[in-house]
Design a protein around this motif. Sequence first.
Motif, PDB file in Angstrom:
ATOM      1  N   ALA A 130       0.901  -1.140   0.000  1.00  0.00           N
ATOM      2  CA  ALA A 130       0.000   0.000   0.000  1.00  0.00           C
ATOM      3  C   ALA A 130       0.941   1.191   0.000  1.00  0.00           C
ATOM      4  N   ILE A 131       0.902   1.982  -1.076  1.00  0.00           N
ATOM      5  CA  ILE A 131       1.956   2.975  -1.302  1.00  0.00           C
ATOM      6  C   ILE A 131       2.061   3.974  -0.154  1.00  0.00           C
ATOM      7  N   SER A 132       0.942   4.234   0.499  1.00  0.00           N
ATOM      8  CA  SER A 132       0.975   5.249   1.549  1.00  0.00           C
ATOM      9  C   SER A 132       1.776   4.799   2.771  1.00  0.00           C
ATOM     10  N   THR A 133       1.923   3.488   2.957  1.00  0.00           N
ATOM     11  CA  THR A 133       2.564   3.047   4.193  1.00  0.00           C
ATOM     12  C   THR A 133       4.040   2.714   4.022  1.00  0.00           C
ATOM     13  N   LEU A 134       4.458   2.404   2.812  1.00  0.00           N
ATOM     14  CA  LEU A 134       5.848   1.985   2.629  1.00  0.00           C
ATOM     15  C   LEU A 134       6.590   2.944   1.701  1.00  0.00           C
ATOM     16  N   ILE A 135       7.898   3.003   1.886  1.00  0.00           N
ATOM     17  CA  ILE A 135       8.739   3.759   0.941  1.00  0.00           C
ATOM     18  C   ILE A 135       9.307   2.743  -0.036  1.00  0.00           C
ATOM     19  N   LYS A 136       8.866   2.860  -1.282  1.00  0.00           N
ATOM     20  CA  LYS A 136       9.130   1.793  -2.246  1.00  0.00           C
ATOM     21  C   LYS A 136      10.300   2.183  -3.151  1.00  0.00           C
ATOM     22  N   LEU A 137      11.480   1.677  -2.823  1.00  0.00           N
ATOM     23  CA  LEU A 137      12.683   2.015  -3.592  1.00  0.00           C
ATOM     24  C   LEU A 137      13.291   0.726  -4.160  1.00  0.00           C
ATOM     25  N   ASN A 138      12.413  -0.202  -4.590  1.00  0.00           N
ATOM     26  CA  ASN A 138      12.925  -1.511  -5.015  1.00  0.00           C
ATOM     27  C   ASN A 138      12.722  -1.845  -6.489  1.00  0.00           C
ATOM     28  N   THR A 139      11.932  -1.075  -7.237  1.00  0.00           N
ATOM     29  CA  THR A 139      11.727  -1.475  -8.642  1.00  0.00           C
ATOM     30  C   THR A 139      11.897  -0.310  -9.623  1.00  0.00           C
ATOM     31  N   ASN A 140      12.647   0.688  -9.238  1.00  0.00           N
ATOM     32  CA  ASN A 140      13.032   1.776 -10.149  1.00  0.00           C
ATOM     33  C   ASN A 140      11.857   2.497 -10.796  1.00  0.00           C
ATOM     34  N   GLU A 141      10.772   2.628 -10.025  1.00  0.00           N
ATOM     35  CA  GLU A 141       9.682   3.471 -10.531  1.00  0.00           C
ATOM     36  C   GLU A 141      10.036   4.932 -10.264  1.00  0.00           C
ATOM     37  N   VAL A 178      14.044  -1.975  -0.567  1.00  0.00           N
ATOM     38  CA  VAL A 178      15.103  -1.833  -1.569  1.00  0.00           C
ATOM     39  C   VAL A 178      15.308  -3.221  -2.167  1.00  0.00           C
ATOM     40  N   ARG A 179      16.189  -3.356  -3.143  1.00  0.00           N
ATOM     41  CA  ARG A 179      16.395  -4.672  -3.763  1.00  0.00           C
ATOM     42  C   ARG A 179      17.815  -5.145  -3.504  1.00  0.00           C
ATOM     43  N   ARG A 180      17.922  -6.416  -3.199  1.00  0.00           N
ATOM     44  CA  ARG A 180      19.241  -6.998  -3.022  1.00  0.00           C
ATOM     45  C   ARG A 180      19.471  -7.981  -4.156  1.00  0.00           C
ATOM     46  N   ILE A 219      15.868   5.802  -6.806  1.00  0.00           N
ATOM     47  CA  ILE A 219      15.874   7.171  -6.298  1.00  0.00           C
ATOM     48  C   ILE A 219      14.433   7.616  -6.066  1.00  0.00           C
ATOM     49  N   GLY A 220      14.131   7.960  -4.821  1.00  0.00           N
ATOM     50  CA  GLY A 220      12.803   8.493  -4.497  1.00  0.00           C
ATOM     51  C   GLY A 220      12.870  10.010  -4.432  1.00  0.00           C
ATOM     52  N   THR A 221      11.911  10.609  -3.782  1.00  0.00           N
ATOM     53  CA  THR A 221      11.978  12.052  -3.521  1.00  0.00           C
ATOM     54  C   THR A 221      13.081  12.292  -2.495  1.00  0.00           C
ATOM     55  N   ASP A 222      13.493  13.560  -2.333  1.00  0.00           N
ATOM     56  CA  ASP A 222      14.514  13.843  -1.310  1.00  0.00           C
ATOM     57  C   ASP A 222      14.027  13.397   0.074  1.00  0.00           C
ATOM     58  N   ALA A 223      12.736  13.601   0.343  1.00  0.00           N
ATOM     59  CA  ALA A 223      12.200  13.225   1.662  1.00  0.00           C
ATOM     60  C   ALA A 223      12.330  11.714   1.863  1.00  0.00           C
ATOM     61  N   GLU A 224      12.033  10.942   0.825  1.00  0.00           N
ATOM     62  CA  GLU A 224      12.150   9.473   0.944  1.00  0.00           C
ATOM     63  C   GLU A 224      13.617   9.063   1.122  1.00  0.00           C
ATOM     64  N   CYS A 225      14.497   9.695   0.348  1.00  0.00           N
ATOM     65  CA  CYS A 225      15.924   9.353   0.456  1.00  0.00           C
ATOM     66  C   CYS A 225      16.430   9.707   1.856  1.00  0.00           C
ATOM     67  N   ASP A 226      15.951  10.818   2.419  1.00  0.00           N
ATOM     68  CA  ASP A 226      16.388  11.201   3.773  1.00  0.00           C
ATOM     69  C   ASP A 226      15.940  10.159   4.795  1.00  0.00           C
ATOM     70  N   LYS A 227      14.720   9.653   4.625  1.00  0.00           N
ATOM     71  CA  LYS A 227      14.238   8.617   5.556  1.00  0.00           C
ATOM     72  C   LYS A 227      15.103   7.362   5.443  1.00  0.00           C
TER      73      LYS A 227
END
Length: 350
Positions: free
Chosen positions: A22-33, A318-320, A334-342
């Motif tokens: 559910a996009i609102s709950t997770l920071i999704k940095l695993n599939t290069n969207e 993230v992806r391993r 790469i997410g938004t700056d806010a996501e990258c900071d988290k």
Amino acid sequence: MSQFWSPIVRTLTPYVAGEQPAISTLIKLNTNENPYGPSPHALAAMREAVEDGLRLYPDPSGLPLRTVIAETHGLEPDQVFVGNGSDEVLAHTFQALLNHDKPLLFPDISYSFYPTYCRLYGIAYRNVPLDEVMRVNIADYRQDCGAIILPNPNAPTGIALPLGEIETLVRDHPDQVVVIDEAYVDFGAESAVSLIKTCPNLLVVQTFSKSRGLAGLRVGFAMGQRHLIEALERVKDSFNSYPLDRLALAGAVASWQDRDWFERHRDLLMNSRERLAIGLRDLGFQVLPSSANFVFARHPDKSGMELLHALRERSILVRRFAGERIENYLRISIGTDAECDKLLAALAEI
Ligand code: PMP
């Protein structure tokens, strides 16, 4: 596996898509969207297409999209092929390849679908190892082969080759098709499109999934001289004569035409990438130089698997990658700056 199907099917592994949160709950940095999504004009064009009703078949060759892409690059529409994501365009390309007995060459490591398509379509292939700094060395491709496919930038390393080296590779193999998979090219690499006019063996494949934020729409395309594109058309027509539905055509055309949105968000993303790379290096990570919308990074003292799990506990995906030289690496979109900071804050804690 049922006895009714080809033994090749037995060797294929079903695609594991990664978690669909559910996009609102997770920071999704695993599939290069793309964190910014598509141009608002693309969304508006798709709404309009819905309102017009979807009773009629779409344009059978995707001509409206081929036309706008061709215009941008000084090509003709019949030098552009469109399909349902670049995965499908690549699948048709693999199906059309000559010389199934001579190996198709691609880097080790690169996009995981290449060996899958080879197995599925009965194409021999050979992996060409990366050099000691994880770069593609084009001299290693000077060997007898049926064709070559190279992502530029490469995935999952993110490292790009300069256009001059791509040109040498293409010209070194006048009798083979050389496919340059430019899924991530817009984030700082040089496209090989300018070589098409003088290189009859070059096919360049791109996508709307990354720099145009339309992964959910499934639109990709290939560009090359007519004789190559015509072969893809033949394969496609024998498979599904309507490559793109009406929504995809409307959305992709409007997205392509919104150059301003594209450039602004591409620049934002590239800035965030450099910021994230600095943050990761400050935390002791080794980060490969990326020209893509992700970074490939490892920590010399921490296990990639443990980092993956610890981040997941903190709601960050993230992806391993598993494999000999990449065992400990994480690929971080790469997410938004806010996501990258988290992400950086979480890594500092782990
Ligand atoms: N090529 C490469 C190198 C990729 O990483 C991807 C995305 N996973 C694709 C092609 C396929 O992208 P799409 O089908 O979304 O256009």
